[in-house]
Motif scaffolding. Structure first.
Motif, PDB file in Angstrom:
ATOM      1  N   ASN A 259      35.040  32.744  88.429  1.00 24.53           N
ATOM      2  CA  ASN A 259      34.664  31.319  88.508  1.00 24.53           C
ATOM      3  C   ASN A 259      34.544  30.646  87.140  1.00 24.53           C
ATOM      4  O   ASN A 259      33.616  29.882  86.911  1.00 24.53           O
ATOM      5  CB  ASN A 259      33.326  31.170  89.242  1.00 24.53           C
ATOM      6  N   LEU A 260      35.470  30.932  86.259  1.00 28.34           N
ATOM      7  CA  LEU A 260      35.411  30.270  84.942  1.00 28.34           C
ATOM      8  C   LEU A 260      35.728  28.784  85.085  1.00 28.34           C
ATOM      9  O   LEU A 260      35.286  27.962  84.292  1.00 28.34           O
ATOM     10  CB  LEU A 260      36.403  30.919  83.970  1.00 28.34           C
ATOM     11  N   PHE A 261      36.536  28.456  86.106  1.00 27.42           N
ATOM     12  CA  PHE A 261      36.890  27.053  86.360  1.00 27.42           C
ATOM     13  C   PHE A 261      36.728  26.773  87.848  1.00 27.42           C
ATOM     14  O   PHE A 261      37.074  27.605  88.682  1.00 27.42           O
ATOM     15  CB  PHE A 261      38.341  26.786  85.934  1.00 27.42           C
ATOM     16  N   ASP A 262      36.159  25.576  88.166  1.00 27.69           N
ATOM     17  CA  ASP A 262      36.006  25.214  89.580  1.00 27.69           C
ATOM     18  C   ASP A 262      36.617  23.839  89.835  1.00 27.69           C
ATOM     19  O   ASP A 262      37.190  23.226  88.927  1.00 27.69           O
ATOM     20  CB  ASP A 262      34.529  25.279  90.007  1.00 27.69           C
ATOM     21  N   VAL A 263      36.461  23.344  91.070  1.00 29.46           N
ATOM     22  CA  VAL A 263      37.134  22.083  91.414  1.00 29.46           C
ATOM     23  C   VAL A 263      36.638  20.906  90.581  1.00 29.46           C
ATOM     24  O   VAL A 263      37.375  19.952  90.344  1.00 29.46           O
ATOM     25  CB  VAL A 263      36.982  21.721  92.915  1.00 29.46           C
ATOM     26  N   ARG A 264      35.405  21.009  90.114  1.00 31.25           N
ATOM     27  CA  ARG A 264      34.898  19.908  89.273  1.00 31.25           C
ATOM     28  C   ARG A 264      35.370  20.063  87.837  1.00 31.25           C
ATOM     29  O   ARG A 264      35.335  19.117  87.068  1.00 31.25           O
ATOM     30  CB  ARG A 264      33.367  19.901  89.298  1.00 31.25           C
ATOM     31  N   ASN A 265      35.783  21.274  87.501  1.00 34.11           N
ATOM     32  CA  ASN A 265      36.182  21.562  86.125  1.00 34.11           C
ATOM     33  C   ASN A 265      37.373  22.531  86.140  1.00 34.11           C
ATOM     34  O   ASN A 265      37.269  23.685  85.738  1.00 34.11           O
ATOM     35  CB  ASN A 265      34.974  22.193  85.394  1.00 34.11           C
ATOM     36  N   PRO A 266      38.541  22.050  86.644  1.00 32.47           N
ATOM     37  CA  PRO A 266      39.696  22.959  86.705  1.00 32.47           C
ATOM     38  C   PRO A 266      40.348  23.104  85.329  1.00 32.47           C
ATOM     39  O   PRO A 266      40.088  22.304  84.436  1.00 32.47           O
ATOM     40  CB  PRO A 266      40.647  22.238  87.669  1.00 32.47           C
ATOM     41  N   VAL A 267      41.172  24.140  85.186  1.00 36.18           N
ATOM     42  CA  VAL A 267      41.934  24.311  83.956  1.00 36.18           C
ATOM     43  C   VAL A 267      43.379  23.897  84.254  1.00 36.18           C
ATOM     44  O   VAL A 267      43.852  24.063  85.378  1.00 36.18           O
ATOM     45  CB  VAL A 267      41.873  25.774  83.451  1.00 36.18           C
ATOM     46  N   THR A 268      44.046  23.324  83.255  1.00 37.37           N
ATOM     47  CA  THR A 268      45.442  22.919  83.451  1.00 37.37           C
ATOM     48  C   THR A 268      46.365  24.016  82.949  1.00 37.37           C
ATOM     49  O   THR A 268      46.270  24.429  81.796  1.00 37.37           O
ATOM     50  CB  THR A 268      45.737  21.606  82.688  1.00 37.37           C
TER      51      THR A 268
END
Ligand code: NAP
Length: 407
Positions: free
Chosen positions: A130-139
């Motif tokens: 969970n390093l990235f979630d829907v509020r903070n996705p990675v590109t």
């Protein structure tokens, strides 16, 4: 209610729709079928849930671990929850709290033991989660998109390589990522993310590069004479090199491979369920190439309609039997009887039984329908070999040696 009466409150179990990755783990784990879903949300039925918590540890994101104290007479209904885009805040309530008491304690224990992936192998690398979630996705940037199935094959299965550039996105074989398709659905809500298993080893699709690959089948179905295209799979299959993709994760802390010397892998998959098997096999192949082999054996059963529809068929054929013992099951070869992975397992029973007697880890991935057939085959193989599959299965589950991911 009169002043003398006390409102009965319950701790209502809820799932956070903003964090949930719709992996179906909770619904599969719940021993009393209290969890259900539609094409948008996973929800808990307050009329059925007994708070046994069997679903909480297996949830890869923690979205399952949400509770609100509410009047028993006014709990959030399944219909309410299916409409949510976010969890409601805790309301101010007063009264006597009735905590859930599991109606049957043995039910809770059984749930833990009958689950398919309770813990990771003891020698698995510790995964990042969970390093990235829907509020903070990675590109991520598309580095390649290649068709794996023959040009004239019915299925369009793609090998898609995503590059994470300067972003740290460490993964292990067996983990998944979430992809957020751009745009909104028919009701104007953003599309929710879809999960895909990683098909490359921990050191990247290309060793030393910060990239990974996915195995994606273009989903097209027919409804009332109309062709319906799967939102995420068509988005992914149409991506071009250089396109940017919103990614969440990594997810998954159980379906992981052992790393210790002498550990064998028994891999059983259908169709795109090959993704984690490719990742694990390729990782072991790279170790062998570097002279760091762990001496474990790999036995693979892989089912597809025909060779043209079997992802990675060509590259798989080139892998030497000393690395992986491969058995293909084809279900739609002209003039041939239908053959499934469980049939191939029975044909290879002595090799399967021999592996089951040693330090072996089982991975099953692909169509949900294959699960029962694979379990029956393992039962028959063990019985013929004078082994007790039921006891072995229970032991393998609690030792992190039996893992299933089916949809
Ligand atoms: P598919 O082409 O529909 O089926 C693959 C093979 O499985 C076919 O030969 C099929 O035979 C056979 N099969 C059907 N029912 C079976 C049964 N009861 N027991 C054993 N074999 C059976 O497969 P697919 O469309 O690629 O689907 C693979 C599944 O894997 C999907 O549900 C996908 O969601 C899931 N998955 C994908 C990933 C990923 O990252 N891509 C990860 C995990 C799971 P028939 O000719 O009889 O149909």
């Amino acid at each position: 209610m009169s002043a003398m009466e006390t409102e009965v409150l319950i701790r209502q179990h809820l799932i956070d729709p903003e964090v949930c990755i719709r992996c179906n783990t909770c619904e599969e784990t719940c021993p009393i079928d209290a969890i259900t879903h539609d094409d948008r949300n996973y929800v808990v039925d307050p009329a059925i849930c007994n708070g046994c918590n069997a679903c909480v540890p297996p949830c890869p994101t923690g979205s399952i671990d949400n509770w609100r104290t509410v009047p028993k007479s006014n709990a959030y209904s399944v219909d309410d929850q299916l409409q949510w885009d976010e969890l409601p805040a805790q309301q101010e309530v007063s009264g006597e709290v009735l905590t859930f008491i599991a109606q049957d304690e043995s039910q809770q224990q059984n749930a833990a033991v009958s689950a398919t992936s309770v813990i990771a192998p003891h020698s698995a690398e510790k995964p990042h989660l969970n390093l990235f979630d829907v509020r903070n996705p990675v590109t991520a940037t598309v580095a390649g998109n290649y068709r794996l199935t023959a040009d004239d094959a019915e299925s369009d299965i793609r090998h898609i390589v995503l590059d994470f550039g300067n972003h740290l996105f460490p993964v292990l074989e067996g983990q998944s990522i979430g992809v957020i398709p751009p745009g909104v659905d028919a009701t104007g809500k953003p599309h929710f993310l879809r999960m895909y298993s990683i098909a490359s080893p921990r050191d990247g699709e290309r060793p030393g590069y910060n990239n990974l690959s996915l195995t994606v089948k273009r989903v097209v179905s027919e409804q009332d004479g109309r062709l319906i295209k799967g939102i995420a799979s068509n988005y992914l299959c149409d991506l071009k090199k250089g396109d940017r993709v919103q990614v969440t994760g990594p997810f998954g802390d159980r379906f992981l491979m052992p790393n210790h010397a002498g550990s064998n892998l028994l891999m059983i998959c259908t169709g795109t369920g090959a993704a984690p098997m490719r990742a694990m096999t390729e990782y072991r192949r790279r170790l062998h190439a570097q002279g760091k082999g762990v001496d474990g054996r790999l036995l693979l059963f892989f089912g597809a309609r025909n060779p043209d529809e079997l992802p990675y068929f060509g590259p798989l054929l080139k892998l030497p039997p000393s690395l992986v013992d491969k058995h293909f099951a084809f279900s739609r070869l002209p003039g041939e009887p239908r053959c499934y992975v469980q049939d191939k397992m029975r044909e290879t029973a002595p090799a399967v039984a021999e592996l089951l007697k040693s330090d072996t880890y089982i991975y099953v991935c692909g169509l949900k329908g294959m699960e029962a057939g694979v379990m029956d085959a393992l039962q028959d193989i063990c019985t013929t070999a004078g082994m007790n599959w039921s006891a072995l299965h229970q032991a393998m589950v609690v030792e992190g040696r039996f893992h299933v991911e089916t949809y």
